[in-house]
Design an enzyme around this catalytic site. Sequence first.
Site, PDB file in Angstrom:
ATOM      1  N   LYS A 619       0.810  -1.212   0.000  1.00 42.17           N
ATOM      2  CA  LYS A 619       0.000   0.000   0.000  1.00 42.17           C
ATOM      3  C   LYS A 619       0.848   1.269   0.000  1.00 42.17           C
ATOM      4  O   LYS A 619       0.345   2.337  -0.354  1.00 42.17           O
ATOM      5  CB  LYS A 619      -0.945  -0.011   1.205  1.00 42.17           C
ATOM      6  CG  LYS A 619      -1.941  -1.164   1.167  1.00 42.17           C
ATOM      7  CD  LYS A 619      -2.810  -1.220   2.416  1.00 42.17           C
ATOM      8  CE  LYS A 619      -3.770  -2.406   2.359  1.00 42.17           C
ATOM      9  NZ  LYS A 619      -4.601  -2.507   3.581  1.00 42.17           N
ATOM     10  N   CYS A 620       2.102   1.157   0.403  1.00 40.19           N
ATOM     11  CA  CYS A 620       2.967   2.347   0.395  1.00 40.19           C
ATOM     12  C   CYS A 620       3.377   2.721  -1.029  1.00 40.19           C
ATOM     13  O   CYS A 620       3.499   3.901  -1.359  1.00 40.19           O
ATOM     14  CB  CYS A 620       4.201   2.099   1.254  1.00 40.19           C
ATOM     15  SG  CYS A 620       3.833   1.935   3.015  1.00 40.19           S
ATOM     16  N   SER A 621       3.597   1.715  -1.865  1.00 40.84           N
ATOM     17  CA  SER A 621       3.987   1.978  -3.253  1.00 40.84           C
ATOM     18  C   SER A 621       2.855   1.718  -4.230  1.00 40.84           C
ATOM     19  O   SER A 621       3.044   1.821  -5.441  1.00 40.84           O
ATOM     20  CB  SER A 621       5.188   1.096  -3.625  1.00 40.84           C
ATOM     21  OG  SER A 621       4.853  -0.280  -3.495  1.00 40.84           O
TER      22      SER A 621
END
Length: 660
Positions: A619-621
């Site tokens: 979810k961060c990238s």
Amino acid sequence: MSSGIWQRGKEEEGVYGFLIEDIRKEVNRASKLKCCVCKKNGASIGCVAPRCKRSYHFPCGLQRECIFQFTGNFASFCWHHRPVQIIASNNYGDSLPCTICLEFVEPIPTYNVLRSPCCKNAWFHRECLQVQAINAGMFFFRCTICNNSDVFQKEMLRMGIHIPEKDASWELEENAYQELLQHYEHCDVRRCRCKEGRDYNAPDSKWEIKRCQCCGSSGTHLACSSLRSWEQNWECLECRTIIYNSGDFQKAKKHTLVSANNVGITDCLLEESSPKLPRQSPGSQRKDVLRQGNKYRKDISTILTELAFQIKKKPRRICINKDDIWNSALEGFRNQKFNPVYTIEVTYINENDHFGRDYPGSKQEFLSLLMLHLENSPLFEGSLSKNLSLNSQALKENLYFEAGKMVAISLVHGGPSLGFFSKTLFNCLAYGPENTQPILEDVLDFEVAQIIIRINTATNMSDLNSIINEYCNYFELIGCLRIVTSLSDKYVLVKDILFYQVIKRVQAPFESFKQGLKTLGVLEKIQTYPEVFCDIFCHKPENLSAKILSDLFTVHTLSDVQALNFWNSYLKAVEDGKSTTTMEDILNFATGCNSIPPAGFKPTPSIECLHMDFPVGNKCSNCLTLPITTTYKEFQENMDFAIGNTLRLEKEKSSHYIGP
């Protein structure tokens, strides 16, 4: 820049991390090296090119046009091995101006002349660029033509431009923008009635000066233009003429939100408001005219992108406990070091983790969870379309202001659409409470709703007077008690009751929420582009389809072809209801969001394929890793299992805590 020394200590140790013993060793080493420029000892800097043995002092290197890179390992290059800018072909016949000093330069890349990597026609003197970089700092140093910062800064660092990590010099100067705080205070109407003169301004009185809401460069005393309050709209004669001559006046009158008597063209061109005008100010109609003009036709993504230009690259970390999303967000936003113009970095923490570990989190996932919590919080009332509630404890703790601030920050920093505001609440924000008429569906109090229905359905004066007598105390309490002389007066009474119950009763929460929404200039944009913002405030995003998701995710190169075919088949199966997973589940698994944010995803969602059993969502990238399987059946089962169980566990964890 010295070649034989590194920062082995912390920032506060030695000299900015350079230990004293290391400095002494470097001085001793350099004392044996001769500068190839001035032929003196102490040349501590060497060219990093392989087999190059040139050493020189820093000033000598500048004199011989060496390049020093103020990034990475702080590499230095001599005049023979320095990096150069390569241009495929030179089609420039004449000199071009330096886009900073505007003096002409030969469009040939040399040590003293550099070209922008993002704009082919942008050329600079090296000295101009260096001065600009020192003044602007890392957060404001950009291409002067296209405003690009990432590609531009990377190339300038490669070519030896020093970009200090600091705020711009104009940001650090005290009272640099003091003159912008000076308001126009002069009465410009043809007949000024103030005995103290046109420059006299007495706040909170009839001699307070009201500025033109369109240009802000003309003013009037309230009494001189028969304005009953400062909130009433007023435009100067020049702006009214422009509005009328724009050709959109007649068309825009159909879009007014209130049931007021139409105002003739002659009335709109009057310099002073007539005291015989109806109670509803025609300024709201003219204000609506401005918003209908072609210059306001923008999409929400463009508007939010413009607002995001204020966001600086300087990161500010917020520690978030997903089990207590509201209180941890409230604590982070109220922190004195927090500034909404800084880039938000989210770190997830767990109070039950005895080791005190934290994990990098997705900003867009955090904002989605925060807006979902806000929608279901006691600050709002209603089922699908919500209005502000009257919560005395929340008002005391200034939570309505914080809620407005959170909404503004969420929109500018890439958060989701809200979709739960009632049209009445949104119109109050966009057009003002005085230009908004609530409807019966906005009333949640069952008894009040029944009173309104009884008044509306009264068929004769006897029934109407009976209802008024029955609820006389209530009408007196809310300031709606009136003498009715005809049956048609019931509509005025209903209008007053609705206005009190939905708007006036929650005036304090509304004003507090509105102040919070001014953060980052969001409220001003809402009032400028109300039709555009209405979609994301009052309507849920459109349902996702297989095509939307397929187009949304970019595919990494060298991905497995069969896995990509399985992916497209899987999307089609989910769309046709042949899977327990939904489109929103897939997007949530990969990005932490159930819908596409109005400003889009940053970074763009992507897909890669790896030899593994189950999919992985980063979810961060915003990256979804697909498993490479031999059959489609195995692919679908693994996708359903991983996505379904991951989201189920997240919901179970979040359900353990019920916030305020």
